[in-house]
Design an enzyme around this catalytic site. Structure first.
Site, PDB file in Angstrom:
ATOM      1  N   SER A   1       0.794  -1.239   0.000  1.00 10.32           N
ATOM      2  CA  SER A   1       0.000   0.000   0.000  1.00 10.32           C
ATOM      3  C   SER A   1       0.823   1.283   0.000  1.00 10.32           C
ATOM      4  O   SER A   1       0.257   2.358  -0.152  1.00 10.32           O
ATOM      5  CB  SER A   1      -0.944   0.013   1.194  1.00 10.32           C
ATOM      6  OG  SER A   1      -2.058  -0.779   0.906  1.00 10.32           O
TER       7      SER A   1
ATOM      8  N   LYS B   1       0.257   3.346  -2.972  1.00 11.87           N
ATOM      9  CA  LYS B   1      -0.937   4.187  -3.107  1.00 11.87           C
ATOM     10  C   LYS B   1      -0.575   5.676  -3.119  1.00 11.87           C
ATOM     11  O   LYS B   1      -1.301   6.486  -3.682  1.00 11.87           O
ATOM     12  CB  LYS B   1      -1.937   3.853  -1.985  1.00 11.87           C
ATOM     13  CG  LYS B   1      -2.530   2.447  -2.178  1.00 11.87           C
ATOM     14  CD  LYS B   1      -3.337   1.928  -0.997  1.00 11.87           C
ATOM     15  CE  LYS B   1      -3.819   0.500  -1.323  1.00 11.87           C
ATOM     16  NZ  LYS B   1      -4.381  -0.227  -0.205  1.00 11.87           N
TER      17      LYS B   1
ATOM     18  N   TYR C   1      -4.399  -2.416 -10.024  1.00 11.78           N
ATOM     19  CA  TYR C   1      -4.250  -2.347  -8.565  1.00 11.78           C
ATOM     20  C   TYR C   1      -3.334  -3.462  -8.037  1.00 11.78           C
ATOM     21  O   TYR C   1      -2.422  -3.216  -7.246  1.00 11.78           O
ATOM     22  CB  TYR C   1      -5.629  -2.402  -7.901  1.00 11.78           C
ATOM     23  CG  TYR C   1      -5.527  -2.465  -6.395  1.00 11.78           C
ATOM     24  CD1 TYR C   1      -5.181  -1.337  -5.656  1.00 11.78           C
ATOM     25  CD2 TYR C   1      -5.732  -3.668  -5.712  1.00 11.78           C
ATOM     26  CE1 TYR C   1      -5.053  -1.400  -4.275  1.00 11.78           C
ATOM     27  CE2 TYR C   1      -5.608  -3.732  -4.331  1.00 11.78           C
ATOM     28  CZ  TYR C   1      -5.263  -2.606  -3.614  1.00 11.78           C
ATOM     29  OH  TYR C   1      -5.125  -2.676  -2.258  1.00 11.78           O
TER      30      TYR C   1
ATOM     31  N   TYR D   1      -4.131   3.104   8.088  1.00 16.19           N
ATOM     32  CA  TYR D   1      -5.415   2.422   8.288  1.00 16.19           C
ATOM     33  C   TYR D   1      -6.078   2.950   9.565  1.00 16.19           C
ATOM     34  O   TYR D   1      -6.009   4.146   9.846  1.00 16.19           O
ATOM     35  CB  TYR D   1      -5.233   0.890   8.339  1.00 16.19           C
ATOM     36  CG  TYR D   1      -4.251   0.365   7.329  1.00 16.19           C
ATOM     37  CD1 TYR D   1      -4.511   0.475   5.966  1.00 16.19           C
ATOM     38  CD2 TYR D   1      -3.053  -0.233   7.718  1.00 16.19           C
ATOM     39  CE1 TYR D   1      -3.608  -0.002   5.025  1.00 16.19           C
ATOM     40  CE2 TYR D   1      -2.151  -0.706   6.780  1.00 16.19           C
ATOM     41  CZ  TYR D   1      -2.436  -0.585   5.441  1.00 16.19           C
ATOM     42  OH  TYR D   1      -1.551  -1.045   4.538  1.00 16.19           O
TER      43      TYR D   1
ATOM     44  N   VAL E   1       1.216  -3.653   3.854  1.00 16.72           N
ATOM     45  CA  VAL E   1       1.229  -4.930   4.571  1.00 16.72           C
ATOM     46  C   VAL E   1       2.462  -5.793   4.254  1.00 16.72           C
ATOM     47  O   VAL E   1       2.643  -6.845   4.850  1.00 16.72           O
ATOM     48  CB  VAL E   1      -0.073  -5.750   4.352  1.00 16.72           C
ATOM     49  CG1 VAL E   1      -1.275  -5.029   4.922  1.00 16.72           C
ATOM     50  CG2 VAL E   1      -0.267  -6.110   2.890  1.00 16.72           C
TER      51      VAL E   1
HETATM   52  N1  GLU Z   1      -2.427  -5.683  -1.836  1.00 18.26           N
HETATM   53  C1  GLU Z   1      -2.936  -5.531  -0.495  1.00 18.26           C
HETATM   54  C2  GLU Z   1      -4.425  -5.708  -0.499  1.00 18.26           C
HETATM   55  O1  GLU Z   1      -5.053  -5.228  -1.408  1.00 18.26           O
HETATM   56  C3  GLU Z   1      -2.558  -4.179  -0.021  1.00 18.26           C
HETATM   57  C4  GLU Z   1      -2.922  -3.992   1.403  1.00 18.26           C
HETATM   58  C5  GLU Z   1      -2.033  -3.027   2.098  1.00 18.26           C
HETATM   59  O2  GLU Z   1      -0.824  -2.985   1.969  1.00 18.26           O
HETATM   60  O3  GLU Z   1      -2.631  -2.264   2.848  1.00 18.26           O
HETATM   61  O4  GLU Z   1      -4.988  -6.287   0.367  1.00 18.26           O
END
Ligand code: GLU
Length: 311
Positions: free
Chosen positions: A64, A67, A191, A243, A261
């Protein structure tokens, strides 16, 4: 201010002996193969000095953290139109939660939870196929890091795509509200690949340096994005980057940061430095346990904090 080289070395030495290291993510099978024993840290100052220790040059799945770069790419292409599709509020829910989408008309709370990031991918993919969209994101990251060797880990991308049922649910749900305009499969492909980008702490810290410089690319002196948009992205990293533990991270570290993650965190000390840490063991909320602790130690020792008037 503390001697950065010594500080970074000390932080890595402490992490090496830590016994509580968190749990490596296993809901994406490929991520579960990584040992919790790793720890890396890289600090790139605003002036371009680099300090690194531990596994700072080992590549890991940035997940993430990507992002942030996708949001930069979408902002460059669509400007403030991004905010018609995605909100700017902390979610207070898990990164892959679907509940808020139903209550809020399919519009994701922010671009750093999965739903929001999928909507951002859809924007980037407008008028393109998925290969062109992911190529645009890769070009952006390689350019920012000054490193053409940065690539996607195909095994991780595959692992995500065959297990990403909840992300597929989020995407289909948003498509039903018209928040996503393009074909769901193509958007998800962008994604999943974006999440599977592999980078080292050093590459990540270099790529984030423009965020510490008001949006200016250090090598050219030209703006990547405007100072105003940079400030806004940093604000979102601070409020939404961890988060439903974003408040706790702001309390403990006080810097804009985005976690993933895979155990990576990119943190920005505006005007000071770009910092990347990596340790794959996670807290229950999905943030790197030792990475967060390392940033807390760094912030305490340097005084770097957006809430510190003396720095
Ligand atoms: N590829 C992970 C998912 O979509 C990313 C989650 C993350 O790093 O927050 O669940």
């Amino acid at each position: 201010m503390a001697d950065l080289a010594m500080l970074v070395a000390n932080i890595a030495a402490r992490a090496a002996t830590a016994t509580d290291r968190g749990r490596v993510a296993d809901y994406i099978p490929e991520l579960a193969k990584v040992s919790a024993g790793h720890f890396g840290i890289a600090v790139v100052t605003a002036a371009g000095e680099e300090f690194a220790a531990g596994d700072a040059d080992m590549r890991f799945s940035i997940q993430s953290v990507s992002k942030v770069f996708a949001l930069v790419e979408a902002s460059c292409r669509h400007g403030d139109a991004v905010w018609t599709m995605v909100g700017r509020e902390p979610s207070g829910s898990a990164f892959n939660s679907i509940i808020q989408l139903e209550l809020e008309g399919g519009r994701p709370r922010n671009p750093f939870i999965n739903a929001g990031a999928i909507a951002v991918c859809d924007l980037i993919a407008q008028g393109k196929d998925s290969a062109e969209a992911i190529a645009a994101i890769m070009a952006r990251i390689r350019d920012l890091a000054g490193d053409d060797s940065i690539d996607i880990d195909p095994a991780v991308a595959w692992s995500e795509s065959v297990t990403g049922f909840r992300n597929a649910a989020l995407a289909n749900y948003m498509r039903s509200f018209g928040v996503i305009a393009g074909p769901v499969d193509a958007t998800l492909s962008v994604y999943f690949q974006q999440c599977a980008i592999a980078m080292s702490c050093r590459q990540l810290a270099r790529a984030g340096r423009f965020l510490a410089l008001g949006g200016v690319a250090p090598d050219t002196g030209l703006p990547v994005i405007s100072a105003e948009r940079t400030r806004r992205i940093n604000a979102l990293m601070l409020t939404c980057g961890h988060y439903d533990a974003s408040g706790d991270f702001a309390f403990r570290v006080g810097l804009p940061a985005k976690s993933g993650v895979g155990g990576g965190i990119l943190a920005i000390a505006p005007g000071r430095a770009s910092i990347a840490v990596w340790s794959p063991g996670l807290s229950p909320q999905g943030n790197s346990l030792l990475g967060t602790r390392a940033l807390e130690q760094l912030a305490q020792a340097t005084g770097w904090s957006v809430f510190n008037p003396d720095v």
